[in-house]
Motif scaffolding. Structure first.
Motif, short mmCIF file in Angstrom:
data_model
loop_
_atom_site.label_atom_id
_atom_site.label_comp_id
_atom_site.label_asym_id
_atom_site.label_seq_id
_atom_site.Cartn_x
_atom_site.Cartn_y
_atom_site.Cartn_z
N TYR A 186 0.68 -1.07 0.19
CA TYR A 186 0.13 -0.21 -0.04
C TYR A 186 0.84 1.13 0.26
O TYR A 186 0.50 1.82 -0.59
CB TYR A 186 -1.13 -0.07 1.24
CG TYR A 186 -1.67 1.23 1.32
CD1 TYR A 186 -2.62 1.40 -0.21
CD2 TYR A 186 -1.39 2.27 2.01
CE1 TYR A 186 -3.25 2.52 0.39
CE2 TYR A 186 -1.97 3.10 2.34
CZ TYR A 186 -3.52 3.63 1.53
OH TYR A 186 -4.12 3.97 0.77
N SER A 236 2.84 1.42 -3.22
CA SER A 236 2.10 1.75 -4.44
C SER A 236 1.16 3.36 -4.57
O SER A 236 1.29 4.46 -5.51
CB SER A 236 0.67 1.15 -4.58
OG SER A 236 0.19 1.60 -5.11
N ARG A 237 0.90 3.62 -3.01
CA ARG A 237 0.69 5.23 -3.19
C ARG A 237 1.38 5.93 -3.01
O ARG A 237 1.63 7.47 -3.02
CB ARG A 237 -0.30 5.04 -1.77
CG ARG A 237 -1.53 4.80 -2.30
CD ARG A 237 -2.32 5.07 -3.44
NE ARG A 237 -3.82 4.79 -3.40
CZ ARG A 237 -4.48 3.63 -4.55
NH1 ARG A 237 -3.91 3.33 -5.37
NH2 ARG A 237 -5.25 3.80 -4.23
N GLU A 285 4.69 6.55 -4.35
CA GLU A 285 5.40 6.69 -5.76
C GLU A 285 6.39 6.41 -5.66
O GLU A 285 7.17 7.67 -5.68
CB GLU A 285 4.37 7.97 -6.40
CG GLU A 285 3.27 7.32 -7.17
CD GLU A 285 2.68 8.98 -7.22
OE1 GLU A 285 2.86 10.11 -7.60
OE2 GLU A 285 0.89 8.40 -7.68
N GLU A 299 -3.14 -1.41 -7.02
CA GLU A 299 -3.31 -0.41 -7.51
C GLU A 299 -4.71 -0.47 -8.40
O GLU A 299 -5.00 0.17 -9.03
CB GLU A 299 -1.62 -0.76 -8.28
CG GLU A 299 -0.44 -1.26 -8.34
CD GLU A 299 -0.15 0.41 -8.91
OE1 GLU A 299 0.03 1.57 -9.52
OE2 GLU A 299 0.48 0.90 -7.91
N PRO A 317 -9.55 2.32 -6.74
CA PRO A 317 -9.83 3.62 -7.35
C PRO A 317 -9.11 4.21 -6.26
O PRO A 317 -10.00 4.32 -4.84
CB PRO A 317 -11.12 3.60 -7.41
CG PRO A 317 -11.24 2.33 -7.91
CD PRO A 317 -10.92 1.71 -7.17
N ARG A 318 -8.93 5.10 -6.22
CA ARG A 318 -7.86 5.73 -4.60
C ARG A 318 -9.20 6.86 -4.80
O ARG A 318 -9.37 7.10 -2.89
CB ARG A 318 -7.15 7.58 -5.21
CG ARG A 318 -6.04 6.83 -6.07
CD ARG A 318 -4.21 8.07 -5.78
NE ARG A 318 -3.33 6.94 -6.44
CZ ARG A 318 -2.39 7.38 -5.93
NH1 ARG A 318 -1.91 8.20 -5.14
NH2 ARG A 318 -1.21 6.69 -6.28
N SER A 319 -10.35 7.09 -5.11
CA SER A 319 -11.47 8.18 -4.48
C SER A 319 -12.53 7.63 -3.58
O SER A 319 -12.05 8.36 -2.15
CB SER A 319 -12.41 7.98 -5.28
OG SER A 319 -12.85 6.89 -6.42
N TYR A 320 -11.82 6.17 -3.03
CA TYR A 320 -12.10 5.26 -1.84
C TYR A 320 -11.52 6.04 -0.68
O TYR A 320 -11.92 6.49 0.19
CB TYR A 320 -11.99 4.00 -1.44
CG TYR A 320 -13.08 3.17 -2.86
CD1 TYR A 320 -14.30 3.31 -2.57
CD2 TYR A 320 -12.24 1.99 -3.09
CE1 TYR A 320 -15.10 2.36 -3.59
CE2 TYR A 320 -12.88 1.46 -4.27
CZ TYR A 320 -14.25 1.34 -4.54
OH TYR A 320 -15.96 1.06 -5.29
N GLU A 321 -10.28 6.19 -0.58
CA GLU A 321 -9.33 6.07 0.54
C GLU A 321 -10.02 8.00 0.61
O GLU A 321 -9.82 8.38 1.43
CB GLU A 321 -7.94 6.48 0.36
CG GLU A 321 -8.09 4.36 -0.08
CD GLU A 321 -6.83 4.82 -1.41
OE1 GLU A 321 -5.39 5.34 -0.92
OE2 GLU A 321 -6.99 4.06 -2.40
N GLU A 322 -9.63 8.86 -0.57
CA GLU A 322 -9.71 9.81 -0.89
C GLU A 322 -11.60 10.25 0.03
O GLU A 322 -11.54 11.60 0.77
CB GLU A 322 -9.78 10.94 -1.92
CG GLU A 322 -8.39 10.73 -2.15
CD GLU A 322 -8.37 11.37 -3.88
OE1 GLU A 322 -9.44 11.61 -4.65
OE2 GLU A 322 -7.28 11.56 -4.46
N VAL A 329 -9.27 0.55 3.63
CA VAL A 329 -7.96 -0.56 2.67
C VAL A 329 -7.59 -1.44 2.34
O VAL A 329 -8.39 -2.21 1.79
CB VAL A 329 -6.81 0.01 2.64
CG1 VAL A 329 -6.11 -0.47 1.24
CG2 VAL A 329 -6.99 2.17 1.94
#
Lengths: 275, 361
Positions: free
Chosen positions: A91, A94-95, A97, A161, A164-169, A186
């Motif tokens: 995690y 990946s996030r 970067e 990967e 979708p990032r919008s879950y976390e956001e 997550v």
């Protein structure tokens, strides 16, 4: 004519696949039948006479029974450690970067095959000895964790990967702290990936011989992969009746784990966001 | 509920300037739409307000509090994502209650509040389902409910209607407007759909390439777009822009094909604004154009390019030289294809843009 040819080609295909299937099924069949056979044989045959005596003798071998428990401790311990650490690491990697991530993981995967391999056994033993980890479960679990972690992270990163990032956001904007976000959003969404890695790790450790053989000294701590040799004769040939019975017992936990996970969680993704 | 102020906000991604020195003040309780084509920086602006991106430069205030360096958790805003981001492993009840759960509300209180909001949004009977079992419209409502449940300082919407089909979109639009007005929560609404922005917003900010081009009420922006970009972005079909040259002595606009339109009363004003022979854009909304019987001082000869009957009105596209011009006509017998027609240009309603696109008159 062409219909005839079609039937012929289908027939040939069926025979071919049947042969392939039989090739892989026969050892399984042997594993299921041989333990109940009073005569030790490598042939796949209906047990005659049918007997449970093989199991009685295996159960009487306390060293071998204790070894099954040891295998559970080692495989279970490694499974939990690898799955948790790999999830968090994948995690984060990946996030965040991380630059040259791919190179890093490929490198680590390459080296990791060395860690659990034969070549590194001497330095690993020396290291474990220096740390006082020889003849402990912890030592074995740590060596396996080190060896399996890179591949586990590699597998899990693909799952991360795909998330979708919008879950976390959404969770962050809703007021969740980073840890709450990972725990509530997550991790549940990564569960299918964690299951894959967990089972894979379990199977790797369950079947491993070399690392515990080198690192463990006391017979009471040996896992089943080593204990199976207690059903060999002094001359080193397997007593087929007993090894097959023990092998069947040895196979059951892995099968049970797979069936349990599949029934309880299922290897599937929830699917929610259309993309 | 609070005012939102953005001061010289700037966000760059490497060499790309996503938001370029944006200064904006959104009033308490206002419904503000950020409108622009994709990649114009509107979503980045919203994410800056939410705290999901850190500005390269500039400051953000929500209420009297500066939040520029605060994480999203501490900003007390609610965001509805384009894909809704409903957690697939939780029921609708758990989804809506999640913001309260992380705030450690007691279980009974969470349930009471969730039911209350679900009642308002008419999804009370869906609380036990998972998001995957909801229709698009229901998902959207659940996402709004999750934003509503903790009574945030502001709502941030990121194209929340773009995943709905056309009919549902209209329904959801009026519903959102009604809801926002009855709650009075400051709202920033990002969209690329000008009709949506016009219908919903108290004020619209039009963005392009990271810059805020114009801020105003929907009608202000519709009637007096500040430049040709805004003029052609708002309205469906957009404003017609006809390339002309100003002839001071005759007080006419000459088209490229030699046709001329008399400026009449507006000639005097144009003389003050434009040089003789200066090229300019004549802007006319499609609904202001009409067909004339024959030639006249403000009539242009054109050929019918396409006729699209829409029920209430008919969309007619004509071609003058190489330029296409749209007309919205409410007539029973529209012209036929390739027919030669006369288009009347109402000079009192026309806008004049400089060659660089800026509105002059």
């Amino acid at each position: 004519m062409s219909a005839f040819r079609m039937i012929l080609s289908r027939l040939a295909f069926s025979i071919f696949t049947t042969l392939c299937g039989a090739f892989f099924a026969l050892p399984m069949l042997w594993l299921l039948l041989a333990p109940f056979n009073a005569r030790g044989t490598l042939a796949v045959e209906i047990p005659r006479p049918f007997t449970l005596e093989n199991f009685e003798r295996v159960f009487a071998n306390t060293f071998a029974m204790r070894a099954l428990l040891n295998s559970l401790i080692l495989a279970g311990g490694t499974m939990i450690t690898v799955t948790l650490v790999a999830t968090l690491a994948a995690y984060a990697l990946s996030r965040a970067e991380v630059p040259y991530y791919d190179l890093l993981t490929y490198g680590l995967i390459l080296f990791s095959s060395v860690v659990t391999g034969t070549a590194a056994m001497v330095p690993i033993f020396l290291l474990a000895n220096a740390l006082g980890l020889v003849d402990t479960y912890l030592g074995v679990i740590m060596v396996f964790t080190g060896g399996l972690l890179p591949t586990a992270i590699f597998i899990l990163r693909d799952f991360v990967e795909g998330l979708p990032r919008s879950y976390e956001e959404s969770a962050m904007v809703s007021g969740a702290s980073p840890w709450q976000m990972v725990r509530d959003v997550v991790m549940p969404l990564l569960r299918p990936g964690m299951m894959v890695v967990g089972i894979w790790t379990f199977v790797q450790v369950w079947g491993a011989f070399l690392v515990p053989f080198v690192l463990l000294r006391t017979p009471e701590r040996m896992p089943a992969a080593i204990a199976i040799y207690s059903f060999y004769t002094e001359a080193g040939t397997p007593i087929l009746t007993l090894t097959s019975a023990y092998a069947l017992l040895y196979a059951i936990p892995v099968l049970a784990l797979y069936l349990f996970v599949n029934a309880r969680y299922g290897f599937r993704f929830f699917g929610g966001i259309k993309r | 509920m609070a005012r939102i102020r953005l001061e010289e906000l700037r966000k760059t991604f490497g060499p790309v300037v996503a938001v370029d020195d944006l200064t904006l003040s959104i009033e308490d309780g206002e419904f503000f739409a950020l409108l622009g084509p994709s990649g114009c920086g509107k979503t980045t602006t919203l994410r800056l307000v939410a705290g999901l991106e850190r500005p390269t430069h500039g400051r953000i205030f929500i209420g009297e509090r500066e939040v520029t360096d605060l994480p999203p958790q501490a900003r007390d805003v609610a965001m509805v994502f384009q894909d809704y981001a409903l957690y697939p492993h939780m029921t609708v009840m758990e989804n809506i209650g999640y913001p309260l759960r992380v705030r450690r509300y007691p279980r009974a209180e969470i349930e009471r509040r969730v039911r209350e909001v679900a009642e308002v949004l008419q999804i009370a009977d869906l609380l036990d389902r998972r998001p995957g079992q909801l229709s698009g419209g229901q998902q959207q409502r659940a996402a709004v409910a999750r934003a509503l449940v903790y009574q945030p300082q502001a709502f941030l919407f990121d194209e929340p209607l773009s995943n709905l089909d056309a009919k549902l979109r209209l329904e959801a639009r009026s519903f959102l407007k009604h809801l926002q007005k009855s709650l009075g929560i400051t709202t920033i609404y990002v969209t690329h759909d000008q009709a949506e922005a016009m219908a919903l917003a108290d004020r619209i900010g039009v963005m392009d390439r990271g810059r805020l081009l114009q801020v105003g009420t929907p009608l202000e922006i519709y009637r007096r777009p500040r430049n040709t970009f805004v003029a052609t972005f708002i309205g469906s079909p957009p404003m017609n822009l006809i390339r002309c040259r100003f002839h001071s002595a005759e007080a006419v606009l000459a088209l490229e094909d030699g046709q001329a339109i008399a400026l009449g009363e507006r000639g005097e004003a144009l003389r003050r604004a434009f040089r003789d022979g200066e090229p300019l854009w004549l802007g006319v909304r499609p609904e202001h154009l009409s067909l004339a019987e024959g030639p006249g001082p403000t009539h242009l000869s054109a050929r019918v390019y396409a006729v699209e009957p829409l029920g209430v009105e008919t969309l007619v596209t004509v071609q003058i030289n190489n330029e296409r011009i749209a007309l919205r006509l409410s007539m029973d017998e529209p012209p036929v294809l390739r027919e030669q027609v006369w288009v009347r240009v109402p000079m009192e309603r026309a806008l004049f843009f400089r060659e660089n696109g800026e509105l002059a008159l």
